[in-house]
Design a protein around this motif. Structure first.
Motif, PDB file in Angstrom:
ATOM      1  N   LYS A 187       0.855  -1.177  -0.248  1.00  0.00           N
ATOM      2  CA  LYS A 187       0.025   0.024   0.106  1.00  0.00           C
ATOM      3  C   LYS A 187       0.676   1.010   0.216  1.00  0.00           C
ATOM      4  CE  LYS A 187      -4.234  -1.782   2.091  1.00  0.00           C
ATOM      5  NZ  LYS A 187      -4.646  -1.444   3.804  1.00  0.00           N
ATOM      6  N   ILE A 188      -0.126   2.198  -0.593  1.00  0.00           N
ATOM      7  CA  ILE A 188       1.110   3.793  -0.595  1.00  0.00           C
ATOM      8  C   ILE A 188       1.176   4.129   0.879  1.00  0.00           C
ATOM      9  CG2 ILE A 188       0.503   6.238  -1.340  1.00  0.00           C
ATOM     10  CD1 ILE A 188       1.743   4.180  -3.456  1.00  0.00           C
ATOM     11  N   LEU A 189       2.423   5.004   1.250  1.00  0.00           N
ATOM     12  CA  LEU A 189       2.260   5.201   2.701  1.00  0.00           C
ATOM     13  C   LEU A 189       2.128   6.876   2.041  1.00  0.00           C
ATOM     14  CD1 LEU A 189       4.981   3.715   4.185  1.00  0.00           C
ATOM     15  CD2 LEU A 189       2.915   3.332   5.093  1.00  0.00           C
ATOM     16  N   PRO A 190       1.291   7.176   2.657  1.00  0.00           N
ATOM     17  CA  PRO A 190       0.351   8.895   1.861  1.00  0.00           C
ATOM     18  C   PRO A 190       1.136   9.701   2.649  1.00  0.00           C
ATOM     19  CG  PRO A 190      -0.556   7.745   3.679  1.00  0.00           C
ATOM     20  CD  PRO A 190      -0.034   7.204   3.191  1.00  0.00           C
ATOM     21  N   GLU A 191       1.592  11.081   2.050  1.00  0.00           N
ATOM     22  CA  GLU A 191       2.000  11.910   2.455  1.00  0.00           C
ATOM     23  C   GLU A 191       0.744  13.036   2.854  1.00  0.00           C
ATOM     24  OE1 GLU A 191       4.486  13.726  -0.857  1.00  0.00           O
ATOM     25  OE2 GLU A 191       5.778  11.876  -1.066  1.00  0.00           O
ATOM     26  N   VAL A 192      -0.618  13.537   2.116  1.00  0.00           N
ATOM     27  CA  VAL A 192      -1.538  14.252   2.531  1.00  0.00           C
ATOM     28  C   VAL A 192      -2.618  12.049   2.304  1.00  0.00           C
ATOM     29  CG1 VAL A 192      -1.496  14.859   0.486  1.00  0.00           C
ATOM     30  CG2 VAL A 192      -2.405  15.660   1.708  1.00  0.00           C
ATOM     31  N   THR A 193      -4.059  13.226   2.356  1.00  0.00           N
ATOM     32  CA  THR A 193      -5.412  12.911   1.776  1.00  0.00           C
ATOM     33  C   THR A 193      -5.884  13.650   1.401  1.00  0.00           C
ATOM     34  OG1 THR A 193      -4.922  10.921   3.456  1.00  0.00           O
ATOM     35  CG2 THR A 193      -6.697  10.876   2.020  1.00  0.00           C
ATOM     36  N   LYS A 194      -6.689  13.693   0.497  1.00  0.00           N
ATOM     37  CA  LYS A 194      -7.476  14.538   0.076  1.00  0.00           C
ATOM     38  C   LYS A 194      -8.428  14.419  -0.901  1.00  0.00           C
ATOM     39  CE  LYS A 194      -3.989  17.766  -1.469  1.00  0.00           C
ATOM     40  NZ  LYS A 194      -3.841  18.839  -2.960  1.00  0.00           N
ATOM     41  N   ASP A 195     -10.040  14.920  -1.103  1.00  0.00           N
ATOM     42  CA  ASP A 195     -11.166  14.709  -1.316  1.00  0.00           C
ATOM     43  C   ASP A 195     -11.062  14.640  -2.715  1.00  0.00           C
ATOM     44  OD1 ASP A 195     -13.683  14.981  -2.556  1.00  0.00           O
ATOM     45  OD2 ASP A 195     -14.592  14.696   0.154  1.00  0.00           O
ATOM     46  N   ILE A 196     -11.851  14.315  -3.933  1.00  0.00           N
ATOM     47  CA  ILE A 196     -11.295  13.522  -4.798  1.00  0.00           C
ATOM     48  C   ILE A 196     -12.325  14.788  -5.207  1.00  0.00           C
ATOM     49  CG2 ILE A 196     -11.068  11.209  -4.315  1.00  0.00           C
ATOM     50  CD1 ILE A 196     -13.471  10.552  -6.077  1.00  0.00           C
ATOM     51  N   ASN A 197     -13.152  15.261  -4.990  1.00  0.00           N
ATOM     52  CA  ASN A 197     -14.479  16.210  -5.794  1.00  0.00           C
ATOM     53  C   ASN A 197     -13.303  17.366  -6.183  1.00  0.00           C
ATOM     54  OD1 ASN A 197     -17.051  14.464  -6.096  1.00  0.00           O
ATOM     55  ND2 ASN A 197     -16.420  14.454  -3.801  1.00  0.00           N
ATOM     56  N   GLY A 198     -12.342  17.552  -5.200  1.00  0.00           N
ATOM     57  CA  GLY A 198     -11.342  19.291  -5.995  1.00  0.00           C
ATOM     58  C   GLY A 198     -12.837  20.062  -6.168  1.00  0.00           C
ATOM     59  N   SER A 199     -12.279  21.087  -6.412  1.00  0.00           N
ATOM     60  CA  SER A 199     -12.764  21.890  -7.544  1.00  0.00           C
ATOM     61  C   SER A 199     -11.872  22.470  -8.842  1.00  0.00           C
ATOM     62  CB  SER A 199     -13.913  23.279  -6.361  1.00  0.00           C
ATOM     63  OG  SER A 199     -11.784  23.276  -5.920  1.00  0.00           O
ATOM     64  N   PRO A 200     -13.240  23.076  -9.452  1.00  0.00           N
ATOM     65  CA  PRO A 200     -11.914  23.576 -10.557  1.00  0.00           C
ATOM     66  C   PRO A 200     -11.538  24.814 -10.552  1.00  0.00           C
ATOM     67  CG  PRO A 200     -14.609  23.193 -11.201  1.00  0.00           C
ATOM     68  CD  PRO A 200     -14.268  23.339  -9.544  1.00  0.00           C
ATOM     69  N   ILE A 201     -10.296  25.091 -11.311  1.00  0.00           N
ATOM     70  CA  ILE A 201      -9.487  26.299 -11.017  1.00  0.00           C
ATOM     71  C   ILE A 201      -9.603  27.575 -11.372  1.00  0.00           C
ATOM     72  CG2 ILE A 201      -7.393  27.309 -12.057  1.00  0.00           C
ATOM     73  CD1 ILE A 201      -6.536  24.128 -13.121  1.00  0.00           C
ATOM     74  N   SER A 219     -18.197  19.182 -16.982  1.00  0.00           N
ATOM     75  CA  SER A 219     -17.647  20.240 -16.286  1.00  0.00           C
ATOM     76  C   SER A 219     -16.916  20.270 -15.336  1.00  0.00           C
ATOM     77  CB  SER A 219     -18.227  21.815 -17.044  1.00  0.00           C
ATOM     78  OG  SER A 219     -18.807  21.743 -15.596  1.00  0.00           O
ATOM     79  N   THR A 220     -17.443  19.843 -14.130  1.00  0.00           N
ATOM     80  CA  THR A 220     -15.857  19.652 -13.509  1.00  0.00           C
ATOM     81  C   THR A 220     -15.683  18.760 -13.553  1.00  0.00           C
ATOM     82  OG1 THR A 220     -18.238  17.735 -12.485  1.00  0.00           O
ATOM     83  CG2 THR A 220     -18.600  20.023 -11.757  1.00  0.00           C
ATOM     84  N   ILE A 221     -15.130  17.697 -14.201  1.00  0.00           N
ATOM     85  CA  ILE A 221     -13.936  17.607 -14.853  1.00  0.00           C
ATOM     86  C   ILE A 221     -13.146  18.127 -15.408  1.00  0.00           C
ATOM     87  CG2 ILE A 221     -13.115  15.183 -16.328  1.00  0.00           C
ATOM     88  CD1 ILE A 221     -15.256  13.376 -15.444  1.00  0.00           C
ATOM     89  N   TYR A 222     -13.795  18.367 -17.329  1.00  0.00           N
ATOM     90  CA  TYR A 222     -12.796  19.146 -18.078  1.00  0.00           C
ATOM     91  C   TYR A 222     -12.450  20.190 -17.548  1.00  0.00           C
ATOM     92  CZ  TYR A 222     -14.905  15.760 -21.358  1.00  0.00           C
ATOM     93  OH  TYR A 222     -15.419  14.504 -21.985  1.00  0.00           O
ATOM     94  N   GLU A 223     -12.590  21.555 -16.458  1.00  0.00           N
ATOM     95  CA  GLU A 223     -12.489  22.260 -15.748  1.00  0.00           C
ATOM     96  C   GLU A 223     -11.165  22.210 -14.840  1.00  0.00           C
ATOM     97  OE1 GLU A 223     -12.797  25.568 -17.882  1.00  0.00           O
ATOM     98  OE2 GLU A 223     -14.574  24.621 -18.496  1.00  0.00           O
ATOM     99  N   ARG A 224     -10.952  21.050 -14.216  1.00  0.00           N
ATOM    100  CA  ARG A 224     -10.064  20.397 -13.916  1.00  0.00           C
ATOM    101  C   ARG A 224      -7.710  21.133 -14.631  1.00  0.00           C
ATOM    102  NH1 ARG A 224     -12.181  16.617  -9.484  1.00  0.00           N
ATOM    103  NH2 ARG A 224      -9.892  16.857  -8.586  1.00  0.00           N
TER     104      ARG A 224
END
Length: 459
Positions: free
Chosen positions: A102-116, A286-291
């Motif tokens: 398994k990956i030893l994480p440096e950080v954990t993030k929510d996958i939904n993120g947000s467009p720039i 758009s929530t995918i492409y605009e990232r």
């Protein structure tokens, strides 16, 4: 404190309704403990007062409504991130499937993120070399751009995706590749055979070392297919904006993603839009492409190549139609060229990169690039017109100039469009090949190229 509920009231297909819940949020992760002790996972699709509708990841088989327990975990889908992800293969939920630790994480993030944020965006203006003449020479990919490939069923889009992943690089001004370059590859709804092709191809060529693969198979749950591109983009954002890398994200096949979205929408009994797809399809895409893009003050960037198969080769279908609105151009495949044995079968005249002017010219590719692609388009278009005229009236009806353009179109398809699957052409080789083709055309007809370039390059 995580509460445990035994108030499952109904299960229909992959959906489960839980009553008398408190403080449950949209897209919250859910654990379901079966009477046997088995743990399954799900995600909240809808909340209405004290009721929560849960989409099950692993299906509903074996769940006893009266004896199963439900726990809402108070967080969305997250992914553990680290630079060690490069060279690894994950499933559509971000779990390693390559047999390694398994990956030893440096950080954990929510996958939904947000467009720039539009204010913080930096304009795309640097050339990415894919090694494919029809892209580099005529539909140039620029760092921070989103450039989709519109393919069709049975066309070699997966082979092209693998080739781009192997060959793509960002060039410095001296023409040397930048080393901090990575590829994030997400495959959605593909067969086991296709998954093995991608994994083995990347391992065989060494491309796996700079690549993160996310593989969602056709028999995996539809809700997992919704998460896969977001897992890939969250990984890309981490590598680009936290680690300063230039990241190319390849998403295939967005049609399978949209079909999963339609399946979930139908299960929720939502009012359908065009062709049964949900009315929010444009917003969701758009929530995918605009990232994709570049951020001022950040060294890294995200460039996207979404690949989709057009149902019945129909460009007006909602998926390619809405994708074309959001993205900055398209590479269109031609079934006619594919039948002639030409790879990659790119329809040059229907393809477009809206940002190509920003990534070419002196200091980026070469000074003659803009004039060359304008002249190539004009000559090939004239050649196709001559071909149509010949098909209707016969070769005797063609003028001498028509015959020259006819021959140019044939040579252009054989030598320029057609190239080997493992043939990696530099931009300079592509431009030099263009000048070789121009020798077929009388010099007086090369009206779109400056005289200085004609003297310098037409030898």
């Amino acid at each position: 404190m995580i509460k445990e509920y035994k108030t499952i009231s109904e299960i229909v297909g992959p959906l489960m309704l839980v009553k008398n819940v408190e403080n449950v949020k949209y897209e919250e992760l859910v654990e379901i403990e079966l009477q046997t002790g088995e743990i399954r996972n799900g995600k909240v699709l809808e909340v209405n007062k004290d009721m929560a509708l849960v989409q099950l990841f692993e299906g509903a088989r074996g769940i006893n409504i009266g004896q199963s327990k439900v726990r809402f975990l108070g967080k969305g889908v997250e992914i553990a991130l680290s630079e060690d992800m490069l060279g690894r293969v994950f499933d559509g939920q971000g779990r390693p499937i390559d047999g390694k630790e398994k990956i030893l994480p440096e950080v954990t993030k929510d996958i939904n993120g947000s467009p720039i944020n539009p204010y913080s965006r930096d304009y795309p203006n640097e050339f990415i070399q894919t090694g494919i003449s029809t892209i580099d020479g005529l539909n140039t990919l620029v760092r921070g751009q989103k450039l989709p490939i519109f393919s069709g069923s049975g066309l070699p889009h997966n082979r092209l995706a693998a080739q781009i992943a192997r060959q793509a690089k960002v060039l410095e001004k001296e023409g040397e590749p930048i080393t901090k370059f990575a590829v994030v590859f997400a495959a959605m709804g593909i067969t086991f055979e296709e998954a093995q092709f991608f994994i083995e191809d990347f391992q065989k060529t060494g491309a796996i070392e700079r690549t993160v693969l996310f593989i969602n198979l056709a028999n995996d749950p539809a809700i997992e297919r919704i998460s896969t591109p977001r897992l890939a983009l969250t990984t890309a954002e981490y590598l680009a904006f936290d680690k300063g890398m230039h990241v190319l994200v390849i998403l295939t096949d967005m049609t399978n993603y949209c079909e999963a979205l339609r399946e979930i929408s139908a299960a929720r009994q939502e009012v359908p839009g065009r062709r049964g797809y949900p009315g929010y399809l444009y917003t969701d895409l758009s929530t995918i492409y605009e990232r994709a893009g570049r951020i001022k003050g950040k060294e890294g960037s995200i460039t996207q190549i979404p690949i989709l198969t057009m149902p019945e080769d129909d460009k007006t279908h909602p998926i390619p139609d809405l994708t074309g609105y959001i993205t900055e151009g398209q590479i269109v495949f031609s079934r006619a060229l594919h039948r002639k044995g030409i790879y990659p079968p790119v329809d040059v005249l229907q393809s477009l990169s809206r940002l190509k002017d920003k990534g070419i010219g002196k200091g980026k590719t070469r000074e003659d690039h803009a004039d060359v692609f304008n002249q190539l388009f004009a000559c090939y278009a004239s050649g196709l017109e001559a071909r149509e005229l010949e098909a209707i009236l016969g070769q005797a009806a063609l003028s001498d100039l028509d015959r020259i353009y006819y021959q140019f179109a044939e040579e252009f398809e054989k030598r320029y469009i057609n190239q080997g699957e493992y043939e990696n052409r530099t931009i300079f080789e592509t431009l030099d090949m263009s000048w070789q083709l121009f020798k077929l055309i009388p010099k007086v007809e090369l009206k779109r190229i400056r005289d200085a370039y004609l003297e310098k390059y037409l030898k």
